[in-house]
Design a protein around this motif. Structure first.
Motif, PDB file in Angstrom:
ATOM      1  N   UNK A 181      51.204  86.705  67.972  1.00  0.00           N
ATOM      2  CA  UNK A 181      50.675  86.014  69.145  1.00  0.00           C
ATOM      3  C   UNK A 181      51.085  86.651  70.473  1.00  0.00           C
ATOM      4  N   UNK A 182      52.341  87.083  70.572  1.00  0.00           N
ATOM      5  CA  UNK A 182      52.844  87.516  71.886  1.00  0.00           C
ATOM      6  C   UNK A 182      52.969  89.022  72.018  1.00  0.00           C
ATOM      7  N   UNK A 183      52.667  89.774  70.970  1.00  0.00           N
ATOM      8  CA  UNK A 183      52.745  91.229  71.086  1.00  0.00           C
ATOM      9  C   UNK A 183      51.495  91.907  70.514  1.00  0.00           C
ATOM     10  N   UNK A 184      51.060  91.494  69.335  1.00  0.00           N
ATOM     11  CA  UNK A 184      49.939  92.202  68.706  1.00  0.00           C
ATOM     12  C   UNK A 184      48.598  91.729  69.254  1.00  0.00           C
ATOM     13  N   UNK A 185      48.406  90.414  69.390  1.00  0.00           N
ATOM     14  CA  UNK A 185      47.165  89.932  70.005  1.00  0.00           C
ATOM     15  C   UNK A 185      47.000  90.463  71.440  1.00  0.00           C
ATOM     16  N   UNK A 186      48.064  90.516  72.263  1.00  0.00           N
ATOM     17  CA  UNK A 186      47.889  91.119  73.596  1.00  0.00           C
ATOM     18  C   UNK A 186      47.345  92.544  73.546  1.00  0.00           C
ATOM     19  N   UNK A 187      47.714  93.324  72.527  1.00  0.00           N
ATOM     20  CA  UNK A 187      47.158  94.670  72.411  1.00  0.00           C
ATOM     21  C   UNK A 187      45.674  94.621  72.044  1.00  0.00           C
ATOM     22  N   UNK A 188      45.300  93.717  71.146  1.00  0.00           N
ATOM     23  CA  UNK A 188      43.881  93.572  70.797  1.00  0.00           C
ATOM     24  C   UNK A 188      43.086  93.107  72.014  1.00  0.00           C
ATOM     25  N   UNK A 189      43.611  92.126  72.738  1.00  0.00           N
ATOM     26  CA  UNK A 189      42.934  91.625  73.937  1.00  0.00           C
ATOM     27  C   UNK A 189      42.772  92.728  74.980  1.00  0.00           C
ATOM     28  N   UNK A 237      48.332  88.422  62.176  1.00  0.00           N
ATOM     29  CA  UNK A 237      47.443  88.745  63.301  1.00  0.00           C
ATOM     30  C   UNK A 237      46.071  88.102  63.120  1.00  0.00           C
ATOM     31  N   UNK A 238      45.585  88.035  61.886  1.00  0.00           N
ATOM     32  CA  UNK A 238      44.296  87.361  61.648  1.00  0.00           C
ATOM     33  C   UNK A 238      44.363  85.902  62.088  1.00  0.00           C
ATOM     34  N   UNK A 239      45.469  85.234  61.802  1.00  0.00           N
ATOM     35  CA  UNK A 239      45.645  83.847  62.270  1.00  0.00           C
ATOM     36  C   UNK A 239      45.564  83.765  63.789  1.00  0.00           C
ATOM     37  N   UNK A 240      46.272  84.687  64.462  1.00  0.00           N
ATOM     38  CA  UNK A 240      46.288  84.666  65.927  1.00  0.00           C
ATOM     39  C   UNK A 240      44.908  84.972  66.497  1.00  0.00           C
ATOM     40  N   UNK A 241      44.195  85.934  65.895  1.00  0.00           N
ATOM     41  CA  UNK A 241      42.843  86.272  66.357  1.00  0.00           C
ATOM     42  C   UNK A 241      41.908  85.082  66.153  1.00  0.00           C
TER      43      UNK A 241
END
Lengths: 320, 320
Positions: A181-189, A237-241
């Motif tokens: 949520x706080x590191x990998x999703x920010x990169x995808x975003x 990460x799939x959950x966060x996405x």
């Protein structure tokens, strides 16, 4: 102070070697990268000729072994640890924890291990990008699983504290879910936002100001490192996405139907304020030699608390 | 130098009043906010008692009127302009352009008008948050529609240049589509990302590092300003959100099916590099008194170019 043996001398491993040395610990490393090895030696650090040599020395000096390679090389390093230093204290600094835990359980079932992950920079890589101060004030997760012992956890946490970090105790799964949520999703975003902006052509980019620059900054990171990190944490990460797709879809629906973004904007503002306005923390001591000590530490982590100091018997924690 | 009459003295209008004065122009303003009026007068700026007074003075001195109110107040101000200064030069600094163009066409069909939008900060608001340097080096869109005349465009652009900005020539629709991508979508993304992070609880926030802080920064902006800006550009923003949903959904599908984020990460990295590595611009002059001058300027804007200086007859432009 316990000696430290760092396998992998890139940005993170190289910074661990420097910071552990600066804290007064005997420390040496090994790396498969000739440029990293040469650069480290040129600065006066001890770099053994091979991981095998470094691990044999770790066994002889009862050192803490730190696995600081990319996730893809972890299994091979752990096999070498199992062969040359099966009794050594062991931690790692890989950005995802469940897969590393699984490898350790499989290859080193009796290891004195606790996993680690310092939340520090990624935009550059290699020995030269590192520094002894990289972890100063940063959060550094140190994991607690059912099989984790207090002495093994204490060794991994003490390294983080000696490097200037604050230790966040948590399980491997809690860690992987949180960093999704706080590191990998920010990169995808950041990647998606940069691409949507570029879809607007040169005019859009020439009108881009602070909000776009902030929101796309980490899209400048090396793609192979970003992929290794995000793809290595696929399930969480799939959950966060999915959470993000749900919230973005709800924003779209509300904007299209009623013209309002109130729920979206208010929820985001409240969350950002919670990040900025961290309350004055309370300081507590958790004794490490009592039954349930690690459970208490995991509870501290779940409440947003961190370990700021360690002595032989106890951890000093700050809890919001 | 042409006098400037600024209606609305918040962050943007207040900064325009200061910057125009600093550039040596006669300048005065009016505002419905008593605190903004008091603060501006305390710093020695001329603030008329009402918008009507300010506009009558604008008519008497053939000034450039700058509408610097929120979008919701624009219609009322334009009615006052139509009554008190129907012949005045006219521009605005509202963050969305098509709705303002439509109001001007309806209420002031013969206006000497070109719309404007400086790409400058939002995190704080009100007179006290502004400064004469707010627009220094910033992009400032000045719109060109079928009915726009070169003299009206030149007056609006000259104010932007005098404020230290670089002028991006474009149509109102081009502007609204571009800022949906590079300004409004970043605010929606920041809000969604902050909320998804907060969904991870205190542990997630305590592990948040630079990527999350960068990506959520503008979620700290005042919610009412963010809503006015984003909701005011609904149609273009829906297009940008749909593009983002498509790209985020594709990333999700690829991660779930093949485990790869290659397309997403590579596209984002390439777009960010395009933003960072602006090529050395070529400098050109565009004569303003020739047929087709405004079409040439729109083409300059579409190619990512900007006007960096203006004299009576010509614009100096830089094109990548």
């Amino acid at each position: 102070m316990r000696a430290v043996c760092v396998i992998g001398l890139g940005l993170i491993g190289g910074s661990v070697l420097r910071a552990a040395s600066a804290a007064g610990r005997p420390a040496w490393g090994a790396t498969a990268s000739r440029p990293d090895a040469d650069a480290a030696r040129a600065e006066g650090f001890a770099v053994e000729d091979s991981a095998e040599d470094a691990l044999r020395r770790a066994a002889a000096e009862d050192a803490l072994v730190v696995v600081a390679t990319p996730l893809t090389a972890v299994r091979e390093v752990l096999r070498q640890v199992a062969w040359h230093a099966p009794e050594a204290w062991l931690t790692d600094v890989v950005s995802v924890k469940d897969p590393v835990e699984a490898e350790v359980r499989s290859l080193l079932p009796g290891a004195k291990y606790a996993g680690g992950h310092p939340m520090a920079g990624l935009a550059e890589s290699g020995w030269r990008a590192g520094s002894a101060e990289l972890f100063s004030g940063a959060s550094w997760a140190v994991t607690i699983e059912d099989g984790t012992t207090a002495p093994a956890w204490r060794e991994a946490a003490a390294l983080a504290v000696d490097c200037g970090a604050r230790v966040v105790p948590c399980s491997a799964a809690e860690h992987d879910s949180a960093v999704a949520r706080v590191s990998h999703l920010p990169h995808v975003f950041a990647a998606v936002l940069a691409a949507v902006g570029a879809d607007g052509g040169p005019l859009a980019l020439s009108l881009a100001a602070g909000s776009f620059r902030d929101g796309t900054r980490v899209a400048g990171s090396a793609p192979d490192l970003v992929r290794a990190m995000t793809e290595g944490n696929r399930v969480a990460l799939l959950d966060a996405v999915d959470d993000a797709l749900g919230r973005l879809g709800a924003a779209r629906g509300s904007l299209a139907s009623t013209g309002s973004l109130k729920s979206t904007v208010d929820a985001g503002h409240e969350a950002r304020r919670a990040l900025e306005a961290a309350p004055e923390p309370r300081s507590l001591r958790v004794r490490l030699d009592e039954k349930g000590a690690l459970d208490r530490l995991r509870d501290v982590g779940a409440r947003g608390g961190r370990v700021v100091a360690l002595d032989e018997d106890a951890a000093t924690v700050e809890v919001p």
